[in-house]
Design an enzyme around this catalytic site. Structure first.
Site, PDB file in Angstrom:
ATOM      1  N   GLY A  80      49.297  38.288  44.750  1.00 46.63           N
ATOM      2  CA  GLY A  80      48.893  36.984  45.254  1.00 46.63           C
ATOM      3  C   GLY A  80      48.910  35.968  44.133  1.00 46.63           C
ATOM      4  CD  GLN A 111      46.373  32.703  40.133  1.00 52.83           C
ATOM      5  OE1 GLN A 111      46.551  32.904  41.328  1.00 52.83           O
ATOM      6  NE2 GLN A 111      46.301  33.681  39.242  1.00 52.83           N
ATOM      7  CG  HIS A 119      41.616  37.385  43.661  1.00 50.77           C
ATOM      8  ND1 HIS A 119      40.997  38.103  42.671  1.00 50.77           N
ATOM      9  CD2 HIS A 119      42.535  36.599  43.027  1.00 50.77           C
ATOM     10  CE1 HIS A 119      41.522  37.771  41.495  1.00 50.77           C
ATOM     11  NE2 HIS A 119      42.464  36.861  41.692  1.00 50.77           N
ATOM     12  CD  GLU A 120      45.596  34.996  44.727  1.00 50.98           C
ATOM     13  OE1 GLU A 120      45.639  33.886  44.157  1.00 50.98           O
ATOM     14  OE2 GLU A 120      45.707  36.066  44.098  1.00 50.98           O
ATOM     15  CG  HIS A 132      42.683  31.684  41.976  1.00 46.41           C
ATOM     16  ND1 HIS A 132      42.372  31.513  40.648  1.00 46.41           N
ATOM     17  CD2 HIS A 132      43.121  32.962  42.100  1.00 46.41           C
ATOM     18  CE1 HIS A 132      42.611  32.631  39.994  1.00 46.41           C
ATOM     19  NE2 HIS A 132      43.056  33.531  40.851  1.00 46.41           N
TER      20      HIS A 132
END
Length: 172
Positions: A45, A50, A134-135, A138
């Site tokens: 991912g 990022q 998790h993503e 972000h």
């Protein structure tokens, strides 16, 4: 186009990302760059911050672990329902060399927009739910390092500060 992955310590990773108002060629290009970068990095991912872009866009590709789940690009995703809890090990392309146990929901429902600009909902379980959470973190300026033990986090932060100082000396 493969982009450089931003590393822990960069301010863009700590910002809440801006929502996407409409899906246009720029957003589609961003999604393609995310896919190209993820393939090069061999991850599961990747979120726009990022690669240094503060927009609510991410991609997931867990097809190597779950062949029945195709790679997907999500725009403005948000979790609308969650249940269950499990602890599992996570890592992050922006925080290399660190892994830690993180508690995540085992089942979630996500509302998102696709590349055609259509809003839809879907459910995810297990590793798919974990990677999505998790993503999405972000996009909210949160990192998995915020969810691991304080001792492990402190050790990594100290190590990273030393790395950054050494990099500044080399270029300075």
């Amino acid at each position: 186009m493969v982009r450089e992955i931003v590393r822990f310590g960069s301010k863009v990773l700590r910002r809440t990302c801006d929502p996407v108002d409409h899906v246009d060629p720029e957003i589609r290009g961003l999604l393609q760059d995310l896919f190209d970068t993820l393939e090069e990095a061999d991850g599961v991912g990747l979120a726009a911050p990022q690669i240094g872009v503060s927009r609510r866009v991410l991609i997931i590709d867990i097809s190597s672990q779950e062949p029945s789940i195709p790679a997907v690009g999500l725009i403005n995703p948000r979790i609308t329902r969650s249940s269950g809890m499990a602890i599992g090990e996570e890592g992050c392309l922006s925080i290399p060399e660190l892994y830690g146990d993180v508690g995540r929901f085992t089942e979630i429902e996500v509302e998102t927009t696709d590349v055609a600009g259509e809003t839809y909902r879907f459910e995810a379980q297990g590793v798919y739910a974990r990677v999505l959470q998790h993503e999405i973190d972000h996009l909210d300026g949160k990192l998995f390092i915020d969810r691991i033990s304080r001792l492990k986090r402190s050790r990594y932060v100290l190590k990273r500060k030393k790395q950054l100082a050494a990099e500044r000396e080399e270029t300075g």
